[in-house]
Each structure stands twice: as C-alpha cells, then as structure tokens.
Design a protein around this motif. Sequence first.
Motif, PDB file in Angstrom:
ATOM      1  N   TYR A 158      55.334  -9.563  49.539  1.00  0.00           N
ATOM      2  CA  TYR A 158      53.955  -9.878  49.158  1.00  0.00           C
ATOM      3  C   TYR A 158      53.767  -9.819  47.643  1.00  0.00           C
ATOM      4  O   TYR A 158      53.134 -10.710  47.048  1.00  0.00           O
ATOM      5  N   LEU A 159      54.336  -8.813  47.003  1.00  0.00           N
ATOM      6  CA  LEU A 159      54.153  -8.666  45.556  1.00  0.00           C
ATOM      7  C   LEU A 159      54.830  -9.771  44.759  1.00  0.00           C
ATOM      8  O   LEU A 159      54.464 -10.024  43.607  1.00  0.00           O
ATOM      9  N   GLN A 160      55.793 -10.467  45.357  1.00  0.00           N
ATOM     10  CA  GLN A 160      56.367 -11.637  44.683  1.00  0.00           C
ATOM     11  C   GLN A 160      55.289 -12.654  44.328  1.00  0.00           C
ATOM     12  O   GLN A 160      55.441 -13.417  43.369  1.00  0.00           O
ATOM     13  N   CYS A 161      54.232 -12.668  45.108  1.00  0.00           N
ATOM     14  CA  CYS A 161      53.139 -13.623  44.867  1.00  0.00           C
ATOM     15  C   CYS A 161      52.439 -13.380  43.533  1.00  0.00           C
ATOM     16  O   CYS A 161      51.645 -14.215  43.097  1.00  0.00           O
ATOM     17  N   LEU A 170      54.867  -8.167  37.090  1.00  0.00           N
ATOM     18  CA  LEU A 170      53.835  -8.202  38.121  1.00  0.00           C
ATOM     19  C   LEU A 170      52.474  -8.225  37.435  1.00  0.00           C
ATOM     20  O   LEU A 170      52.163  -7.341  36.630  1.00  0.00           O
ATOM     21  N   SER A 171      51.664  -9.238  37.760  1.00  0.00           N
ATOM     22  CA  SER A 171      50.418  -9.461  37.031  1.00  0.00           C
ATOM     23  C   SER A 171      49.239  -9.615  37.973  1.00  0.00           C
ATOM     24  O   SER A 171      49.372 -10.124  39.088  1.00  0.00           O
ATOM     25  N   ASN A 172      48.066  -9.190  37.492  1.00  0.00           N
ATOM     26  CA  ASN A 172      46.821  -9.390  38.218  1.00  0.00           C
ATOM     27  C   ASN A 172      46.378 -10.845  38.083  1.00  0.00           C
ATOM     28  O   ASN A 172      46.887 -11.581  37.231  1.00  0.00           O
ATOM     29  N   ASP A 177      46.325  -0.932  40.292  1.00  0.00           N
ATOM     30  CA  ASP A 177      46.168  -2.339  40.683  1.00  0.00           C
ATOM     31  C   ASP A 177      47.042  -2.650  41.894  1.00  0.00           C
ATOM     32  O   ASP A 177      46.627  -3.363  42.816  1.00  0.00           O
ATOM     33  N   MET A 178      48.254  -2.109  41.888  1.00  0.00           N
ATOM     34  CA  MET A 178      49.177  -2.334  43.000  1.00  0.00           C
ATOM     35  C   MET A 178      48.623  -1.732  44.288  1.00  0.00           C
ATOM     36  O   MET A 178      48.731  -2.325  45.371  1.00  0.00           O
ATOM     37  N   LYS A 181      46.545  -2.810  49.342  1.00  0.00           N
ATOM     38  CA  LYS A 181      45.586  -2.164  50.244  1.00  0.00           C
ATOM     39  C   LYS A 181      46.222  -0.943  50.922  1.00  0.00           C
ATOM     40  O   LYS A 181      46.157  -0.772  52.147  1.00  0.00           O
ATOM     41  N   VAL A 182      46.821  -0.093  50.090  1.00  0.00           N
ATOM     42  CA  VAL A 182      47.467   1.120  50.587  1.00  0.00           C
ATOM     43  C   VAL A 182      47.028   2.306  49.742  1.00  0.00           C
ATOM     44  O   VAL A 182      46.359   2.152  48.718  1.00  0.00           O
ATOM     45  N   SER A 183      47.447   3.486  50.140  1.00  0.00           N
ATOM     46  CA  SER A 183      47.081   4.707  49.422  1.00  0.00           C
ATOM     47  C   SER A 183      47.927   4.881  48.160  1.00  0.00           C
ATOM     48  O   SER A 183      48.980   4.251  48.000  1.00  0.00           O
TER      49      SER A 183
END
Length: 275
Positions: free
Chosen positions: A76-79, A87-89, A99-100, A105-107
């Motif tokens: 997913y983070l590859q996106c 890794l960018s917003n 941001d990650m 959507k995790v703790s």
Amino acid sequence: MAEYKTLVDPETGEKHDRAVVLAEGDRITSERQREEYRRIQAQTNGRAPEFTVTNMHNIDEVIEKVSDKHCGYLLYLQCFVNYDAILSNPDKTAMSREDMMRTLKVSRSTVYEFLAEMTAAGVMYEDGDRYKLNPRYHFQGRTDNTAVVKTFVAKVKALYSEVKARDLGFVYKLLRYIHLETNTICANPYERDVENTLPLTKEDIAQVTGLTEKSVYTKLRNLKFGDQYVFAEVVYGKYRYYKINPFIFYRKNGVPDATLREMFSIRNNFAKKAM
C-alpha cells in the motif's frame, strides 16, 4: 544491492549525488529522464494510470524477512513513493511516522513495529527526517528491466480500503509469479512461449505462501474491491489455475489484451444482463 554514486548526465552536465543504480540495468537518474517517463505515461486524452514498479527478481528477499501483514502495508505504501524513492504525502511533503499512521489507519505502536521490521530487513531506511523505499525492490520511474510488475496506484488504494493487510500481503507474495504475456500465476513467469507456461494450482499457491489450501482458495475466489476481483479462476478440464487482475498488476506496456479485459469484466457483464 542498490549502489549510490555521483553521476553526470551526459546531455545536461547535471550532477546527481545520490543517483540510484539498480540491479538488472535499472536506473533512476536525471530530471530529464523523469520528464521523459512522465511524457510516456501521458496519453492523448489525459494521463495514463499512475503506477509504481516492483522488481520480481529481488522481492524474495523481502518475503523471507517480512510478515504477511507488513508486506500488505508495504504494498500500500508504494502508492505514496516519489521519483526519489521518498514516501510522500499528497501535498508532496515527506511522510512522517504520524503521517504513516494516518495513511495506514493503524496505531502508533503498529507503525513503530512495521518500521522496525522494514529497516532491519533493508526494505526501507531513514534519511534524515524522511523515509525511503529501497529501489532494489520498489520504485517509481522508467526501467529497461522486463522482470518487473507495475502496480496501479488507484486500484491498490481502493483494494486496501476493503481488505485486510494480511490479504494484501498474500497478494504481494504472488507478484513474483506473474507471467508477462498472460498474467497467469505460474512457476515460470519469464517463459516466452505461452504453450510452456506452468500455472500454479491452489495447492501450489498454498505451498509458496505458507497458508492452508482452504485459506488460499477463499482468498483466490473472494478478494475484491467494489465490483473488481483480484483473481480469476480458469477451469480447464479437471485443472484449475489463476490469473491476477491486469488493471491492478501488469507487466507489459500498454493496455491488457481483449481476452484479459473480458475475463475481469465478465462477472460484471453477467450482473448487468440479470438486471
């Protein structure tokens, strides 16, 4: 491993202190080449779907060291990776741990655990206050290497919103088996002659993913987002084998052929007919 050098673009004289030289002749170098890549992606009626690239030869190293759930987060983070592997917003700023956490959507503890495993495995690394993906495995940009899989950003984002991270990790493990011409999940994905393709059965897939046959069959038949299925089952006499959706993952340039497009729209066509 990826190698870092100072290179000079022969056309512009531009220096690149951290140009990345990848295995198999891949390279991400100058802004000129990036612009060329963007131009190739652009189409007459708008931009082509955005995608990132996975090196099929190297991701065994990831799979050996990383849990299924974390492979799902990684996919997913590859996106969100840019041309410099950062890794960018969406606003182009570097993605922080906070941001990650929001993106996945995790703790906070889950993000810390994920980053610890990623950095220990050499899949990601910290560069000051930024996180980068190791381009030995995943990157954005053009490549001359044919042993790669394109991952379409919008589709993976949609998939992540509807399936568990472990399910996405299951999909990640199968990227190394995608055949160039047919998108069949097979034992010999680099075989040029389609008559010699060796498709993986659900039993084979259970063995390479470390899951039970029942769990594998459930995922192969049911993983979807919206009305799009991730896999298609092909029945040939007493045999069953599987293809992966080319609108999510694809190796060739251009659009999938008519047979593949039909295969992954056929359920929708039947549904429309029944209405």
